[in-house]
Scaffold this active site. Structure first.
Site, PDB file in Angstrom:
ATOM      1  N   TYR A 115       0.829  -1.205   0.000  1.00 30.36           N
ATOM      2  CA  TYR A 115       0.000   0.000   0.000  1.00 30.36           C
ATOM      3  C   TYR A 115       0.864   1.257   0.000  1.00 30.36           C
ATOM      4  CZ  TYR A 115      -4.310  -2.608   0.713  1.00 30.36           C
ATOM      5  OH  TYR A 115      -5.393  -3.437   0.549  1.00 30.36           O
ATOM      6  N   GLU A 131      -7.887  -7.418   5.481  1.00 26.03           N
ATOM      7  CA  GLU A 131      -7.074  -8.484   4.888  1.00 26.03           C
ATOM      8  C   GLU A 131      -6.317  -9.261   5.959  1.00 26.03           C
ATOM      9  OE1 GLU A 131      -4.982  -6.118   1.988  1.00 26.03           O
ATOM     10  OE2 GLU A 131      -6.912  -5.539   1.137  1.00 26.03           O
TER      11      GLU A 131
END
Length: 395
Positions: free
Chosen positions: A98, A140
């Protein structure tokens, strides 16, 4: 929750950012792949990059998330982000990635918007990004933990123990863990990722719905050979190269569109290869002796192209409250045409309390969803699975 200061800035700049987001995302991918070519080679779907669907899906998710923060600031974004989180978990995405996305996305925003995005606006949109990224990272992590996996460590070797031709274009690959480990459980409707090395050295990943009931020692995926430009790289490679005894690299099962545990009526609506998660749900219902009212709706080009036609008839016959409706665009033997043309729900009984599951091409799912909503089925009871980037079916 977005801070008060950033809320005002994002509200003021959302029209400009929203209008430019389809220009921003291609620049973002170009920058990221230039700095990290291994991501395009080994992680991102090259076909979706080539046809632009990945860019449109990313643009839509950013705009939708920002709009949700503004319009429903007290609402948790879990439902909206669950599909993305499952897709990411199926690919083995980790929190560190990310940061890579953030760097190149904001470089692209600066390049496209220029002076239209001052420091204050950049900081506000930075907050939006990390709220979205943080929520996804947390979701996640929970998915990995629930599957008993270390974050991102989703891959195992699976041996092909059988290959069955379903139609001239569809083959079922029967898989069993090659490492002797346990077979992971899954819920009907979920999918697994398959990672293959193509002739040019790229390691490409695709997701395939599991097409078996969630029991036994094997897991089945049913793959359609895909023509077009670009053609289905991984699907066609599997058809051309994989035989019984070969070993594939397969991920853990994920997916948020799963058969519910209730006892109310169910509608399973599919078109083409979208029947794969539906046959898994049907197999589960039959194996558990379900007495739920089940309506199966399927559309296909012809009997010859219809995968699992005989199996669907067999499974429906095992369920006391099940009925199937099939449409063929171009009917041909051996089965008589029940209906000709495209799926049309006007003559199908649909209870208001039905829970509907849709899978197939986007125009098909949009049409079925709109018909269900018009007949009083709440949107919250209509679920859909999209093969590839999620472009949405409500518009």
């Amino acid at each position: 929750m977005l801070s008060e200061k950033s809320t005002a800035v994002v509200r003021a700049t959302l029209p400009a950012v929203g209008a430019a987001v389809t220009d921003i995302t291609p620049v973002f991918y170009r920058k990221m792949f230039a700095a990290h070519p291994e991501l395009l080679r080994d992680l991102f779907n090259r076909g979706n990059q080539a046809n632009g669907t990945q860019s449109r899906a990313l643009a839509g998710s950013i705009a939708a998330f920002a709009t949700l923060l503004l319009e429903r600031p007290d609402e948790r974004p879990d439902r909206m982000l669950a599909r993305i989180a499952h897709k990411h978990a199926a690919l083995g995405i980790t929190a560190e990635q990310y940061t890579i996305v953030h760097r190149h996305l904001f470089e692209a925003i600066a390049e496209v918007l220029g002076d239209a995005l001052d420091a204050e606006a950049a900081a506000a949109w930075d907050e939006v990004y990390w709220l979205m990224a943080g929520a996804l990272i947390a979701m996640e992590a929970r998915l990995y933990a629930g599957a008993g996996l270390v974050d991102g460590d989703v891959w195992r070797p699976w041996r092909v123990v059988g290959r069955l031709p379903e139609t001239p274009e569809v083959a079922t690959f029967m898989l069993r863990p090659a490492d002797g480990g346990p077979v992971p459980p899954f819920r009907p409707g979920q999918y697994v990722s398959v990672r293959v090395t193509l002739p040019d050295g790229a390691r490409q990943i695709r997701q395939y719905s599991l097409s078996c009931a969630p029991d036994g020692d094997d897991r089945w995926i049913s793959v359609k050979r895909l023509a077009g430009d670009p053609a289905g790289e991984v699907s066609n490679w599997l058809h051309e190269n994989v035989r019984e005894g070969d070993v594939l690299t397969v991920g853990a099962p994920f997916g948020d569109v799963v058969l519910d545990d209730g006892d109310g009526p169910v509608l399973l609506a599919s078109a083409g290869i979208g029947c794969t998660p539906m046959v898994s749900m049907l197999s589960y219902l039959a194996a558990t002796g379900s007495t739920r009212p089940v309506t199966v709706v399927h559309g296909d080009r012809s009997e010859r192209a219809h995968a699992f036609r005989e199996q669907t008839d067999l499974l429906v016959g095992k369920l006391p409250e099940a009925v199937a409706h099939v449409w063929y665009e171009h009917p041909e033997g051996p089965w008589p045409a029940e209906r000709t043309g495209y799926v049309d729900l006007s003559g199908v009984e649909v209870p208001e309390d039905v829970r509907a599951y849709l899978c197939g091409p986007l125009p098909f799912m949009r049409s079925v969803r709109s018909r269900l909503l018009a007949r009083g089925v709440p949107a919250s009871r209509v679920h859909y699975e999209s093969f590839g980037p999620d472009l949405g079916i409500d518009g």
